[in-house]
Enzyme design. Structure first.
Site, PDB file in Angstrom:
ATOM      1  CD  GLU A 161     -34.938  -0.095 -58.490  1.00  0.00           C
ATOM      2  OE1 GLU A 161     -34.743  -0.836 -59.455  1.00  0.00           O
ATOM      3  OE2 GLU A 161     -34.602   1.103 -58.481  1.00  0.00           O
ATOM      4  CG  ASN A 174     -34.148   5.485 -62.566  1.00  0.00           C
ATOM      5  OD1 ASN A 174     -35.257   5.892 -62.893  1.00  0.00           O
ATOM      6  ND2 ASN A 174     -33.558   5.857 -61.452  1.00  0.00           N
ATOM      7  CB  SER A 178     -30.951   7.781 -58.901  1.00  0.00           C
ATOM      8  OG  SER A 178     -31.897   8.369 -58.068  1.00  0.00           O
ATOM      9  CG  HIS A 188     -33.468   3.809 -55.926  1.00  0.00           C
ATOM     10  ND1 HIS A 188     -33.951   3.517 -57.170  1.00  0.00           N
ATOM     11  CD2 HIS A 188     -33.231   5.148 -55.917  1.00  0.00           C
ATOM     12  CE1 HIS A 188     -34.016   4.629 -57.888  1.00  0.00           C
ATOM     13  NE2 HIS A 188     -33.582   5.624 -57.155  1.00  0.00           N
TER      14      HIS A 188
HETATM   15  N1  LIG Z   1     -35.525  13.214 -56.782  1.00  0.00           N
HETATM   16  C1  LIG Z   1     -35.840  11.979 -57.125  1.00  0.00           C
HETATM   17  O1  LIG Z   1     -36.807  11.743 -57.870  1.00  0.00           O
HETATM   18  C2  LIG Z   1     -35.029  10.820 -56.588  1.00  0.00           C
HETATM   19  C3  LIG Z   1     -35.567   9.535 -56.637  1.00  0.00           C
HETATM   20  C4  LIG Z   1     -34.855   8.464 -56.081  1.00  0.00           C
HETATM   21  C5  LIG Z   1     -33.592   8.699 -55.533  1.00  0.00           C
HETATM   22  N2  LIG Z   1     -33.072   9.959 -55.519  1.00  0.00           N
HETATM   23  C6  LIG Z   1     -31.759  10.154 -54.873  1.00  0.00           C
HETATM   24  O2  LIG Z   1     -31.963  10.694 -53.586  1.00  0.00           O
HETATM   25  C7  LIG Z   1     -30.845  11.524 -53.228  1.00  0.00           C
HETATM   26  C8  LIG Z   1     -31.354  12.902 -52.838  1.00  0.00           C
HETATM   27  O3  LIG Z   1     -32.066  13.454 -53.906  1.00  0.00           O
HETATM   28  P1  LIG Z   1     -33.101  14.658 -53.718  1.00  0.00           P
HETATM   29  O4  LIG Z   1     -33.884  14.733 -54.968  1.00  0.00           O
HETATM   30  O5  LIG Z   1     -33.776  14.524 -52.397  1.00  0.00           O
HETATM   31  O6  LIG Z   1     -32.077  15.902 -53.661  1.00  0.00           O
HETATM   32  P2  LIG Z   1     -32.321  17.351 -53.041  1.00  0.00           P
HETATM   33  O7  LIG Z   1     -31.400  18.253 -53.783  1.00  0.00           O
HETATM   34  O8  LIG Z   1     -33.781  17.676 -53.002  1.00  0.00           O
HETATM   35  O9  LIG Z   1     -31.819  17.211 -51.512  1.00  0.00           O
HETATM   36  C9  LIG Z   1     -30.498  16.949 -51.172  1.00  0.00           C
HETATM   37  C10 LIG Z   1     -30.254  17.498 -49.759  1.00  0.00           C
HETATM   38  O10 LIG Z   1     -28.969  17.038 -49.333  1.00  0.00           O
HETATM   39  C11 LIG Z   1     -28.420  18.067 -48.537  1.00  0.00           C
HETATM   40  N3  LIG Z   1     -26.971  17.850 -48.423  1.00  0.00           N
HETATM   41  C12 LIG Z   1     -25.996  18.120 -49.318  1.00  0.00           C
HETATM   42  N4  LIG Z   1     -24.792  17.777 -48.816  1.00  0.00           N
HETATM   43  C13 LIG Z   1     -25.012  17.285 -47.566  1.00  0.00           C
HETATM   44  C14 LIG Z   1     -24.170  16.784 -46.540  1.00  0.00           C
HETATM   45  N5  LIG Z   1     -22.842  16.722 -46.689  1.00  0.00           N
HETATM   46  N6  LIG Z   1     -24.740  16.376 -45.389  1.00  0.00           N
HETATM   47  C15 LIG Z   1     -26.087  16.449 -45.196  1.00  0.00           C
HETATM   48  N7  LIG Z   1     -26.934  16.916 -46.145  1.00  0.00           N
HETATM   49  C16 LIG Z   1     -26.405  17.331 -47.304  1.00  0.00           C
HETATM   50  C17 LIG Z   1     -28.796  19.358 -49.270  1.00  0.00           C
HETATM   51  O11 LIG Z   1     -28.691  20.480 -48.424  1.00  0.00           O
HETATM   52  C18 LIG Z   1     -30.236  19.033 -49.694  1.00  0.00           C
HETATM   53  O12 LIG Z   1     -31.166  19.478 -48.708  1.00  0.00           O
HETATM   54  C19 LIG Z   1     -29.905  11.501 -54.430  1.00  0.00           C
HETATM   55  O13 LIG Z   1     -28.930  10.515 -54.226  1.00  0.00           O
HETATM   56  C20 LIG Z   1     -30.824  11.116 -55.586  1.00  0.00           C
HETATM   57  O14 LIG Z   1     -30.144  10.442 -56.634  1.00  0.00           O
HETATM   58  C21 LIG Z   1     -33.768  11.033 -56.020  1.00  0.00           C
END
Ligand SMILES: NC(=O)c1ccc[n+]([C@@H]2O[C@H](COP(=O)([O-])OP(=O)(O)OC[C@H]3O[C@@H](n4cnc5c(N)ncnc54)[C@H](O)[C@@H]3O)[C@@H](O)[C@H]2O)c1
Length: 291
Positions: free
Chosen positions: A152, A190, A119, A140
């Site tokens: 995106e 964002n 993000s 994204h």
């Molecule tokens: N939550 C949102 O609303 C949102 C929206 C758009 C983008 N994002 C982006 O998406 C990405 C993930 O966000 P999320 O909300 O799903 O996070 P989350 O915390 O729900 O999930 C992240 C996952 O990554 C895993 N992980 C950590 N290190 C790892 C590795 N080395 N190898 C494999 N897996 C690994 C963790 O175990 C966890 O299950 C981030 O970059 C975030 O910025 C989030």
């Protein structure tokens, strides 16, 4: 380039939704996480969310079964070596993401496209740490992925045209709509949304309105489906603060300074829905404003 096999890294909130939409669109998906628990939870959640689509008659039982049949899981990152497209959706920490790409790239085919669902981290900087900056892009998705229409597409400074065109086609094949953004802090959604949420928190901080009046004003006066404070609780106040800090640091403009009240909520651990308390308290039957 033809994309058949898709590797998704990170099976959290976003990764499970991404695996869901790709499998439903007919791609073979290999979902990876360091945590076996996260993979197990993700599969259960995908099953439940596909089930909801069946109930709403958006898809058939057979489509659900086919989609589930196309998803495999692994805790071994290098199993993703045969992917045509890799989507990194792991924890939002730059060192985590760069380590993933560094570990994976010796096992990849030379023309595999690498993408990140980040993000806020610079796509150009992530790309520069890989062996293929021209085949690297931001992809994204919005949360919840199966529901939200927009994706995106962010080109780093080196991203080449065939990679961009391929990814436009991939987004279209998911039945979603792409918006192309240049690689600057927080991209488009964002960049606009977070300062609005931050301004709503300033409006609360300065006593111009309370939680309820601010949310009602934007719902009834600007036709927003959710009020900005309700939306902030849904996104997570820690995430909102982190994105404001990225805008503030990356654009060096005081207009992006995070509201001290937002910082205070985060310091209290009142992060919104995920901790049952934020601008609203969710511990009872109905959400109650906390100010
Ligand atoms: N939550 C949102 O609303 C949102 C929206 C758009 C983008 N994002 C982006 O998406 C990405 C993930 O966000 P999320 O909300 O799903 O996070 P989350 O915390 O729900 O999930 C992240 C996952 O990554 C895993 N992980 C950590 N290190 C790892 C590795 N080395 N190898 C494999 N897996 C690994 C963790 O175990 C966890 O299950 C981030 O970059 C975030 O910025 C989030």
């Amino acid at each position: 380039m033809q994309i058949h096999k898709v590797g998704v890294i990170g099976a959290g909130q976003m990764g499970n939704g991404i695996a869901h939409v790709f499998a439903l669109a007919g791609y073979d998906v290999l979902l990876n996480d360091i945590s076996q628990d996260a993979l197990t939870r993700a599969l259960a959640l995908i099953d439940r969310n596909l089930g909801r689509q069946v109930v709403r008659e958006k898809i058939t039982e057979a489509e659900k079964a086919n989609a589930i049949g196309r998803i495999s899981t692994t805790t071994t990152l290098t199993d993703l070596g045969a992917s045509d497209l890799v989507i990194e959706a792991a924890t939002e920490r730059e060192t985590v993401k760069t380590a993933i790409f560094e570990d994976l790239q010796p096992h990849l085919k030379p023309d595999t496209i690498l993408t990140s669902n980040t993000s806020s981290i610079s796509i150009t900087r992530l790309a520069s740490r890989t062996d293929r900056p021209e085949k690297f892009m931001g992809l994204h998705f919005m949360n919840p992925v199966p529901v939200m229409q927009l994706v995106e597409l962010i080109r780093g400074i080196a991203t080449d045209e065939p990679t961009y065109k391929t990814m436009l086609g991939v987004v279209e094949s998911l039945g979603k709509t792409a918006a192309s953004a240049e690689d600057f802090p927080a991209f488009i959604v964002n960049r606009i949304l977070m300062p609005m949420i931050n301004e709503a928190v300033y409006t609360l901080y300065e006593g111009v309105g309370n939680v309820r009046s601010i949310d009602e004003s934007m719902k009834l006066g600007a036709n927003h489906p959710m009020g900005p404070l309700e939306l902030a609780d849904f996104i997570g106040l820690d995430t909102c603060l982190a994105i404001m800090n990225v805008l503030h640091d990356g654009l060096a403009d005081t207009k992006y300074r995070p509201c001290p009240l937002l910082t205070k909520y985060v310091e209290a651990g009142w992060l919104g829905r995920k901790t049952s308390r934020g601008f609203y308290d969710y511990r009872g039957e109905t959400p109650v404003p906390t100010r």
